[in-house]
Design an enzyme around this catalytic site. Structure first.
Site, PDB file in Angstrom:
ATOM      1  N   ARG A  98      36.197  -3.270  67.887  1.00  0.00           N
ATOM      2  CA  ARG A  98      35.253  -4.003  68.758  1.00  0.00           C
ATOM      3  C   ARG A  98      33.820  -3.918  68.247  1.00  0.00           C
ATOM      4  O   ARG A  98      32.874  -3.879  69.041  1.00  0.00           O
ATOM      5  CB  ARG A  98      35.299  -3.468  70.193  1.00  0.00           C
ATOM      6  CG  ARG A  98      36.597  -3.743  70.916  1.00  0.00           C
ATOM      7  CD  ARG A  98      36.614  -5.145  71.525  1.00  0.00           C
ATOM      8  NE  ARG A  98      37.899  -5.416  72.118  1.00  0.00           N
ATOM      9  CZ  ARG A  98      38.170  -5.264  73.412  1.00  0.00           C
ATOM     10  NH1 ARG A  98      37.245  -4.859  74.241  1.00  0.00           N
ATOM     11  NH2 ARG A  98      39.372  -5.547  73.860  1.00  0.00           N
TER      12      ARG A  98
ATOM     13  N   ARG B 295      29.686  -6.385  73.240  1.00  0.00           N
ATOM     14  CA  ARG B 295      28.576  -6.445  74.203  1.00  0.00           C
ATOM     15  C   ARG B 295      27.532  -5.356  74.059  1.00  0.00           C
ATOM     16  O   ARG B 295      26.463  -5.457  74.627  1.00  0.00           O
ATOM     17  CB  ARG B 295      29.149  -6.436  75.630  1.00  0.00           C
ATOM     18  CG  ARG B 295      29.770  -7.759  76.022  1.00  0.00           C
ATOM     19  CD  ARG B 295      30.676  -7.602  77.219  1.00  0.00           C
ATOM     20  NE  ARG B 295      31.833  -6.796  76.865  1.00  0.00           N
ATOM     21  CZ  ARG B 295      32.818  -6.464  77.692  1.00  0.00           C
ATOM     22  NH1 ARG B 295      32.757  -6.831  78.940  1.00  0.00           N
ATOM     23  NH2 ARG B 295      33.849  -5.760  77.273  1.00  0.00           N
TER      24      ARG B 295
ATOM     25  N   ARG C  55      26.999 -15.051  72.583  1.00  0.00           N
ATOM     26  CA  ARG C  55      28.001 -15.320  73.612  1.00  0.00           C
ATOM     27  C   ARG C  55      27.412 -16.224  74.692  1.00  0.00           C
ATOM     28  O   ARG C  55      28.075 -17.138  75.167  1.00  0.00           O
ATOM     29  CB  ARG C  55      28.458 -13.992  74.208  1.00  0.00           C
ATOM     30  CG  ARG C  55      29.553 -14.064  75.231  1.00  0.00           C
ATOM     31  CD  ARG C  55      29.882 -12.635  75.612  1.00  0.00           C
ATOM     32  NE  ARG C  55      30.844 -12.497  76.668  1.00  0.00           N
ATOM     33  CZ  ARG C  55      30.566 -12.633  77.962  1.00  0.00           C
ATOM     34  NH1 ARG C  55      29.360 -12.994  78.327  1.00  0.00           N
ATOM     35  NH2 ARG C  55      31.515 -12.452  78.851  1.00  0.00           N
TER      36      ARG C  55
ATOM     37  N   ASP D 294      40.774 -12.787  69.882  1.00  0.00           N
ATOM     38  CA  ASP D 294      41.360 -11.873  70.865  1.00  0.00           C
ATOM     39  C   ASP D 294      42.880 -11.945  70.770  1.00  0.00           C
ATOM     40  O   ASP D 294      43.436 -12.988  70.401  1.00  0.00           O
ATOM     41  CB  ASP D 294      40.905 -12.228  72.286  1.00  0.00           C
ATOM     42  CG  ASP D 294      41.200 -11.083  73.247  1.00  0.00           C
ATOM     43  OD1 ASP D 294      40.389 -10.138  73.301  1.00  0.00           O
ATOM     44  OD2 ASP D 294      42.257 -11.100  73.908  1.00  0.00           O
TER      45      ASP D 294
ATOM     46  N   TYR E 237      50.722  -8.310  79.092  1.00  0.00           N
ATOM     47  CA  TYR E 237      49.752  -9.217  79.728  1.00  0.00           C
ATOM     48  C   TYR E 237      50.434 -10.493  80.215  1.00  0.00           C
ATOM     49  O   TYR E 237      50.109 -11.019  81.282  1.00  0.00           O
ATOM     50  CB  TYR E 237      48.617  -9.560  78.745  1.00  0.00           C
ATOM     51  CG  TYR E 237      47.686  -8.393  78.500  1.00  0.00           C
ATOM     52  CD1 TYR E 237      46.631  -8.136  79.374  1.00  0.00           C
ATOM     53  CD2 TYR E 237      47.864  -7.541  77.413  1.00  0.00           C
ATOM     54  CE1 TYR E 237      45.779  -7.057  79.167  1.00  0.00           C
ATOM     55  CE2 TYR E 237      47.018  -6.468  77.193  1.00  0.00           C
ATOM     56  CZ  TYR E 237      45.981  -6.227  78.074  1.00  0.00           C
ATOM     57  OH  TYR E 237      45.149  -5.159  77.875  1.00  0.00           O
TER      58      TYR E 237
HETATM   59  C1  LIG Z   1      44.247  -5.258  74.705  1.00  0.00           C
HETATM   60  C2  LIG Z   1      43.362  -6.088  73.796  1.00  0.00           C
HETATM   61  C3  LIG Z   1      42.660  -7.272  74.163  1.00  0.00           C
HETATM   62  N1  LIG Z   1      41.975  -7.689  73.032  1.00  0.00           N
HETATM   63  C4  LIG Z   1      42.200  -6.830  72.007  1.00  0.00           C
HETATM   64  C5  LIG Z   1      43.087  -5.840  72.457  1.00  0.00           C
HETATM   65  C6  LIG Z   1      43.690  -4.730  71.597  1.00  0.00           C
HETATM   66  C7  LIG Z   1      42.755  -3.634  71.337  1.00  0.00           C
HETATM   67  C8  LIG Z   1      42.387  -2.820  72.551  1.00  0.00           C
HETATM   68  O1  LIG Z   1      43.276  -2.136  73.105  1.00  0.00           O
HETATM   69  O2  LIG Z   1      41.216  -2.878  72.948  1.00  0.00           O
HETATM   70  C9  LIG Z   1      41.714  -6.917  70.627  1.00  0.00           C
HETATM   71  C10 LIG Z   1      40.384  -7.490  70.370  1.00  0.00           C
HETATM   72  N2  LIG Z   1      39.488  -8.026  71.245  1.00  0.00           N
HETATM   73  C11 LIG Z   1      38.373  -8.448  70.584  1.00  0.00           C
HETATM   74  C12 LIG Z   1      38.580  -8.215  69.195  1.00  0.00           C
HETATM   75  C13 LIG Z   1      37.597  -8.714  68.159  1.00  0.00           C
HETATM   76  C14 LIG Z   1      37.347  -7.970  66.977  1.00  0.00           C
HETATM   77  C15 LIG Z   1      36.648  -6.637  67.109  1.00  0.00           C
HETATM   78  O3  LIG Z   1      35.399  -6.605  67.020  1.00  0.00           O
HETATM   79  O4  LIG Z   1      37.345  -5.594  67.211  1.00  0.00           O
HETATM   80  C16 LIG Z   1      39.814  -7.579  69.060  1.00  0.00           C
HETATM   81  C17 LIG Z   1      40.490  -7.042  67.815  1.00  0.00           C
HETATM   82  C18 LIG Z   1      37.168  -9.059  71.157  1.00  0.00           C
HETATM   83  C19 LIG Z   1      36.930  -8.922  72.608  1.00  0.00           C
HETATM   84  N3  LIG Z   1      37.851  -9.061  73.618  1.00  0.00           N
HETATM   85  C20 LIG Z   1      37.211  -8.960  74.832  1.00  0.00           C
HETATM   86  C21 LIG Z   1      35.819  -8.741  74.588  1.00  0.00           C
HETATM   87  C22 LIG Z   1      34.745  -8.651  75.663  1.00  0.00           C
HETATM   88  C23 LIG Z   1      34.560 -10.020  76.199  1.00  0.00           C
HETATM   89  C24 LIG Z   1      33.160 -10.402  76.513  1.00  0.00           C
HETATM   90  O5  LIG Z   1      32.323 -10.611  75.623  1.00  0.00           O
HETATM   91  O6  LIG Z   1      32.913 -10.534  77.723  1.00  0.00           O
HETATM   92  C25 LIG Z   1      35.644  -8.730  73.203  1.00  0.00           C
HETATM   93  C26 LIG Z   1      34.346  -8.584  72.443  1.00  0.00           C
HETATM   94  C27 LIG Z   1      37.854  -9.118  76.170  1.00  0.00           C
HETATM   95  C28 LIG Z   1      39.185  -8.532  76.372  1.00  0.00           C
HETATM   96  N4  LIG Z   1      40.280  -8.749  75.593  1.00  0.00           N
HETATM   97  C29 LIG Z   1      41.348  -8.019  76.083  1.00  0.00           C
HETATM   98  C30 LIG Z   1      40.908  -7.337  77.234  1.00  0.00           C
HETATM   99  C31 LIG Z   1      41.759  -6.405  78.068  1.00  0.00           C
HETATM  100  C32 LIG Z   1      39.577  -7.682  77.434  1.00  0.00           C
HETATM  101  C33 LIG Z   1      38.707  -7.292  78.611  1.00  0.00           C
HETATM  102  C34 LIG Z   1      38.192  -5.926  78.501  1.00  0.00           C
HETATM  103  C35 LIG Z   1      36.785  -5.936  77.992  1.00  0.00           C
HETATM  104  O7  LIG Z   1      36.004  -6.734  78.555  1.00  0.00           O
HETATM  105  O8  LIG Z   1      36.469  -5.152  77.108  1.00  0.00           O
HETATM  106  C36 LIG Z   1      42.669  -7.981  75.464  1.00  0.00           C
END
Ligand SMILES: Cc1c2[nH]c(c1CCC(=O)O)Cc1[nH]c(c(CCC(=O)O)c1C)Cc1[nH]c(c(CCC(=O)O)c1C)Cc1[nH]c(c(C)c1CCC(=O)O)C2
Length: 364
Positions: A25, A29, A38, A75, A152
């Protein structure tokens, strides 16, 4: 020919002088420049599908910190959407999806081969990054593992214990396994297309592997990871694969050979010392600083970073967090972690060269 990129050297099983580093990640944010882009995109999913802006946020942490790898911005839940599920994000709460729990709902999803039009913007993001990344930076593509994606799709949201997915295994194993198969096949096609678009390394996230008990762990985490890895290797034997069965605990031992992966990513539930003895003998390991240090910083961050580098110094190691960085992290703590890793030479009780300077510079 020997690769110049340290991550590729570590993934090939070479011990490097200092571990290469990137962060789960890393585009997110906690960075003001991410929040600005964003906002420009409108919302999170629009950002994922806007190839220019997705490439831009992928590059932001590379410009700021010079990480050794960039992970494409996307994602794991874009694949369910490409299969025809509805996916949306509720601010402050997380993802929501239409559920797949009945034979009719499974039937209504698209065939595995039909995901590519929907995912074309992601392939375009990779193509842009191939042109724009610094020469020394490795480009990582990724997908969710079938079990994690299924949790999910079945629950329609994130769940603390993946209860609905476990329940479907007992209530309708045909639908559950049919969904797992569909996701597995679609993921293979998705990852192959990412490699063709320029991904140099693939990472597969099984974030909820830890809730699979007994035989289920082998059947629904390991077997699909092995099947995907084998399919990628058959077509692209030189592209390294990192797998992240988060929460595997002692079951991390021996996984390189069982899955056929080049690297096992570790969460912070296992100690680096234990992993050095039980996992790293099979190949490269990645991890595993607790992401809370990115919030708290200070001497504890430096000590713990140093301890992990030292523990894994005798073999191939890619430094990373144990899970994604959180929005409340302080960007200066990321710099402190990187400086500590890069100043280290392993195997020493002394603080890394420049430690006092680093702490002072950052006003800690
Ligand atoms: C389970 C999972 C998801 N997404 C992901 C996983 C597996 C890794 C882990 O366990 O964290 C993987 C993921 N999500 C994102 C990336 C991008 C690359 C990186 O920088 O790592 C990657 C590799 C961006 C993201 N994916 C998400 C964000 C935040 C969204 C935003 O900007 O509001 C980002 C940068 C949103 C997301 N996406 C997901 C959830 C549960 C959420 C909400 C939780 C949160 O808000 O952190 C599903």
């Amino acid at each position: 020919m020997k690769s110049q990129k340290t991550i590729l050297r570590a993934l090939a099983g070479e011990k490097t002088e200092t571990p290469p580093i990137w962060m789960m990640r890393q585009a997110g944010r906690y960075l003001p420049e991410y929040r600005a882009t964003r906002a420009q995109a409108g919302d999170f999913l629009s950002l994922c599908y806007n190839s220019e802006l997705a490439a831009e946020v992928t590059l932001q942490p590379i410009r700021r910190y010079g990480f050794d790898a960039a992970i494409m911005f996307a994602d794991i839940l874009l694949l369910p959407q490409a299969l025809g599920a509805d996916v949306w994000f509720v601010g402050g709460e997380g993802p929501r999806l239409s559920t797949t729990t009945t034979p009719q709902e499974l039937q209504a999803l698209k065939p595995a081969g039909d995901v590519h039009d929907h995912l074309a913007p992601i392939y375009e993001t990779l193509k842009i990054l191939t042109r724009e990344l610094p020469r020394e930076t490795t480009l990582i593509g990724f997908a969710g593992a079938p079990w994690t994606v299924a949790t999910y799709m079945i629950a329609g949201r994130g769940t603390p214990d993946q209860g609905p997915a476990h329940a479907l295994k007992y209530e309708n194993i045909e639908v559950f396994e049919g969904l797992m198969d569909l996701i597995t096949e679609a993921t293979i096609g998705y990852l192959l297309a990412q490699i063709e678009a320029g991904a140099e390394v693939i990472k597969i996230f099984d974030s909820w592997a830890g809730s699979l008990a007994g035989d289920d762990f082998e059947r629904y985490s390991i077997a699909p990871l092995r099947r995907i890895t084998a399919a990628l290797k058959a077509a692209h034997p030189d592209v390294p694969v990192i797998v992240f069965p988060r929460g595997a605990g002692e079951r991390y031992a021996g996984l390189h050979a069982v899955i056929g992966a080049n690297c096992i990513a570790l969460d912070d539930g296992v100690s680096a010392e234990w992993a050095a003895a039980h996992v790293q003998n099979g190949g490269c390991v990645q991890g595993n600083l607790a992401s809370s240090h990115m919030v708290s910083g200070g001497d504890a961050l430096v000590r713990e970073t140093r301890r992990i580098v030292d523990a894994l110094y005798d073999g191939p190691h890619i430094f990373n967090l144990g899970h994604g960085i959180t929005p409340d992290a302080d960007p200066r703590n990321v710099q402190l972690m990187i400086d500590t890793v890069r100043a280290s030479k392993g195997q020493s009780d002394a603080p890394p060269a420049g430690h006092a300077d680093i702490v002072q510079k950052l006003n800690l």
